[in-house]
Design a protein around this motif. Sequence first.
Motif, PDB file in Angstrom:
ATOM      1  N   ALA A 115      24.701 -40.530  15.639  1.00 11.46           N
ATOM      2  CA  ALA A 115      23.909 -40.495  16.872  1.00 11.46           C
ATOM      3  C   ALA A 115      24.766 -40.952  18.040  1.00 11.46           C
ATOM      4  O   ALA A 115      25.732 -41.700  17.867  1.00 11.46           O
ATOM      5  CB  ALA A 115      22.670 -41.376  16.750  1.00 11.46           C
ATOM      6  N   THR A 116      24.386 -40.487  19.224  1.00 13.84           N
ATOM      7  CA  THR A 116      25.063 -40.886  20.453  1.00 13.84           C
ATOM      8  C   THR A 116      24.033 -41.370  21.451  1.00 13.84           C
ATOM      9  O   THR A 116      22.868 -40.968  21.395  1.00 13.84           O
ATOM     10  CB  THR A 116      25.841 -39.710  21.073  1.00 13.84           C
ATOM     11  OG1 THR A 116      24.927 -38.632  21.323  1.00 13.84           O
ATOM     12  CG2 THR A 116      26.945 -39.228  20.140  1.00 13.84           C
ATOM     13  N   GLY A 117      24.467 -42.230  22.354  1.00 15.57           N
ATOM     14  CA  GLY A 117      23.548 -42.731  23.369  1.00 15.57           C
ATOM     15  C   GLY A 117      24.294 -43.366  24.518  1.00 15.57           C
ATOM     16  O   GLY A 117      25.505 -43.592  24.444  1.00 15.57           O
ATOM     17  N   GLY A 118      23.555 -43.659  25.560  1.00 22.39           N
ATOM     18  CA  GLY A 118      24.157 -44.211  26.764  1.00 22.39           C
ATOM     19  C   GLY A 118      24.611 -45.648  26.625  1.00 22.39           C
ATOM     20  O   GLY A 118      25.610 -46.043  27.216  1.00 22.39           O
ATOM     21  N   THR A 119      23.883 -46.427  25.842  1.00 25.56           N
ATOM     22  CA  THR A 119      24.241 -47.835  25.675  1.00 25.56           C
ATOM     23  C   THR A 119      24.117 -48.226  24.207  1.00 25.56           C
ATOM     24  O   THR A 119      23.435 -47.564  23.417  1.00 25.56           O
ATOM     25  CB  THR A 119      23.319 -48.766  26.486  1.00 25.56           C
ATOM     26  OG1 THR A 119      22.018 -48.798  25.877  1.00 25.56           O
ATOM     27  CG2 THR A 119      23.188 -48.323  27.936  1.00 25.56           C
ATOM     28  N   ALA A 120      24.734 -49.340  23.878  1.00 30.22           N
ATOM     29  CA  ALA A 120      24.675 -49.849  22.514  1.00 30.22           C
ATOM     30  C   ALA A 120      23.268 -50.333  22.159  1.00 30.22           C
ATOM     31  O   ALA A 120      22.972 -50.529  20.983  1.00 30.22           O
ATOM     32  CB  ALA A 120      25.680 -50.984  22.341  1.00 30.22           C
ATOM     33  N   ARG A 121      22.401 -50.504  23.141  1.00 29.82           N
ATOM     34  CA  ARG A 121      21.034 -50.977  22.870  1.00 29.82           C
ATOM     35  C   ARG A 121      20.271 -50.027  21.958  1.00 29.82           C
ATOM     36  O   ARG A 121      19.321 -50.422  21.297  1.00 29.82           O
ATOM     37  CB  ARG A 121      20.243 -51.140  24.178  1.00 29.82           C
ATOM     38  CG  ARG A 121      20.734 -52.263  25.056  1.00 29.82           C
ATOM     39  CD  ARG A 121      19.820 -52.481  26.246  1.00 29.82           C
ATOM     40  NE  ARG A 121      19.517 -51.237  26.931  1.00 29.82           N
ATOM     41  CZ  ARG A 121      18.343 -50.957  27.494  1.00 29.82           C
ATOM     42  NH1 ARG A 121      17.360 -51.823  27.442  1.00 29.82           N
ATOM     43  NH2 ARG A 121      18.157 -49.813  28.105  1.00 29.82           N
ATOM     44  N   HIS A 122      20.678 -48.761  21.925  1.00 33.66           N
ATOM     45  CA  HIS A 122      19.972 -47.770  21.105  1.00 33.66           C
ATOM     46  C   HIS A 122      20.535 -47.649  19.688  1.00 33.66           C
ATOM     47  O   HIS A 122      20.067 -46.821  18.911  1.00 33.66           O
ATOM     48  CB  HIS A 122      20.063 -46.387  21.759  1.00 33.66           C
ATOM     49  CG  HIS A 122      19.366 -46.282  23.066  1.00 33.66           C
ATOM     50  ND1 HIS A 122      18.019 -46.507  23.207  1.00 33.66           N
ATOM     51  CD2 HIS A 122      19.830 -45.960  24.298  1.00 33.66           C
ATOM     52  CE1 HIS A 122      17.681 -46.324  24.483  1.00 33.66           C
ATOM     53  NE2 HIS A 122      18.765 -45.995  25.157  1.00 33.66           N
TER      54      HIS A 122
END
Length: 199
Positions: A115-122
């Motif tokens: 998975a990829t996301g904008g921040t490590a929070r996800h």
Amino acid sequence: MTRIAVVTAGLSQPSSTRLLADRLAAATERALATTGQQVDFDIVELRDHAHELADNLLTGFPAAELRAASDRVVKADALIAVSPIFTASYSGLFKTFFDVLEPDSLTGMPVLLGATGGTARHSLAVEHAMRPLFSYLRALTSPTAVYAATEDWGADNGLDTRIDRAATEFADLLTGRPTRRVQDPYDNPIPFEQLLANN
């Protein structure tokens, strides 16, 4: 020849989701090469089937191209599935594809999650959203999944190491090799003289 389907749900071209999928595939190919296995990858870009997926939900029947893509996935020996994370979960496009597959079509299939996301929070979305989805589908998910936040790209912060570890475990799952490797802490002891010299 091992056939691995790679399903990627990135919305843009190019996308970090596709980039992660490609890197997971390359690392898996390297890991399987150590066992003498050849691998053939079949890439399915879900953005190319977005309209067909919506039509399938409304009509209950897949268009020819979507049917062909679905068949390539369910007939593969294994699956690499990568989604962008939006609002702490996988994308709707990603979920829709797996919603329209025939029930039990992924039963027993080894799956590597990414998975990829904008921040490590996800980052925990892989564990609390993606892994339960594939457990429901009775797939065999590889122990290590890979999440890549925006800051992971181009930085030396362990993304390559995580990709290699996940790919090795996935290859072990495909070949039936045991994935547990216990390292003896006394295999390579530091000489006593060196310990004294460091004080």
